[in-house]
Design an enzyme around this catalytic site. Structure first.
Site: not given
Length: 391
Positions: A171, A275
């Site tokens: 990630h 988000y």
């Protein structure tokens, strides 16, 4: 294995069963029977097309950029950096690229040209930087600015490092995109530590960052004046953005990001917005447990599009020019997991449908519009770049 009733609440069991039932049905749509080859003529809803092999010989071509003369720059996640001269199939290695930690999902990642490259020859590379701390090797996502001179880069300067450094090897993000405001947008993944990173403005991971071309902080960044904040942060609550592009009409920065099992998203990266990751999600944990029961929450953005199951989205680009009749303005996104190119049909800023192109072409890592108006697609292992040619 413990019984569900001993592990989950009734609500969690109901949600998990519904997710599994939906997922089994949805995954069948990716069970492609056709075999992709360079000689295949494909038929889409709007046109027929084929693919030409542009070059091969890489491992994982992660990012592509086109020079003003249509030469191509290509990053390989293993750390190699290449130039492909226009009209040639022979890769030329470029020296001077940063040393990278090519482990897990790390390595040499994206490449982006300065908006005034024609005059200053500046390029930007994102990569997994590393350092020793005692017996441990820590890593982070970094951005280097350098000058391209033929087959080498010089004047290297690290202009961004995501804080804190971590022991994990996944990630990292990381896409680069210059906006029309002249600022460099940088996506940083949550490093697999979502609860610690994604929702706090005191840590870099799980965000989109916005910096000047020399790494300085724009004064109008949303958290630039908040005590303890990472001043480069532009958005928060992102999991792992590996696709970023600029809308050719509006100039907005569009992104796609990996969800967990389900919940891959398409968003517009807007100033200061949240988000939602990991508070809201359309996915579940990789071990099958329910990550969160929430898919919506006040103050958190809903995706413009999401995938269940996950397709593992990668590079993205809008179709521009007039070579692809019926595709104009549509959004392209690569799929790593199901090995196809997703074409999302646009109506203004709304995504109204999806068509699956290049089925079984391989793990699509990046997609770009070339200066010649053709679509270029980078595929992994063996690393190959294809050009999509209308018939």
């Amino acid at each position: 294995m413990p019984a569900f009733e001993q592990t989950f609440s009734d609500q969690e069991v109901t949600a998990l069963v519904a997710y599994i039932q939906e997922g089994i049905q949805n995954v069948k749509q990716y069970d492609f029977s056709e075999e992709a080859t360079a000689s295949t003529v494909y038929t889409s809803e709007d046109l027929r097309y084929r693919v030409d092999t542009v070059t091969t010989g890489m491992e994982i071509p992660w990012g592509m950029a086109f020079l003003p003369n249509s030469d191509m720059l290509i990053t390989d996640r293993n750390g190699a950096f290449y130039r492909l001269p226009k009209g040639s199939r022979e890769l030329q290695q470029i020296s001077g690229a940063p040393e990278v930690l090519a482990q897990g999902q790390g390595g040499l990642l994206d490449v982006e040209l300065h908006p005034d490259f024609a005059n200053n020859n500046l390029i930007y590379l994102s990569y997994s930087a590393f350092k020793k701390e005692g017996e441990q090797t820590l890593s982070t996502t970094a951005v280097m600015r350098a000058k391209l001179e033929g087959d080498k880069i010089t004047d290297q300067k690290v202009i961004f490092e995501a804080q804190p450094w971590a022991r994990t090897r996944h990630h990292y993000g990381s896409r680069l995109e210059f906006g029309r405001d002249g600022m460099l947008y940088v996506s940083i993944g949550d490093r697999g530590q979502h609860h610690e990173n994604a929702q706090t403005i005191e840590r870099s991971p799980g965000k989109v960052h916005r910096i000047k071309d020399d790494g300085a902080i724009p004064a109008d960044n949303p958290f630039a004046n908040e005590k303890g904040a990472i001043a480069s942060i532009w958005t928060i609550g992102n999991r792992n953005i590996q696709g970023m592009t600029i809308h050719p009409r509006t100039g907005a920065i569009w992104t796609n990001e990996h969800g967990p099992r389900g919940g891959d998203e398409v968003n517009i990266a807007e100033r200061g917005k949240n988000y939602g990751w990991p508070v809201i999600s359309y996915g579940i944990n990789y071990n099958g447990t329910v990550l969160t029961e929430l898919t919506k929450k006040e103050g958190m953005e809903q995706p413009l599009w999401y995938w269940v199951p996950s397709i593992a989205p990668s590079g993205m680009a809008f179709v521009t020019g007039n070579r692809y009749k019926g595709w104009e303005g549509d959004l392209l996104t690569g799929s790593l997991r199901f090995q196809f190119l997703s074409k999302l049909k646009m109506d203004g800023d709304k995504i109204i449908s999806e068509e699956k192109l290049l089925k079984n072409i391989g793990r699509v890592r990046d997609v770009k519009m070339g200066l010649d108006g053709y679509i270029y697609v980078a595929v992994e292992s063996p690393g190959t770049i294809y050009r999509v040619v209308p018939e």
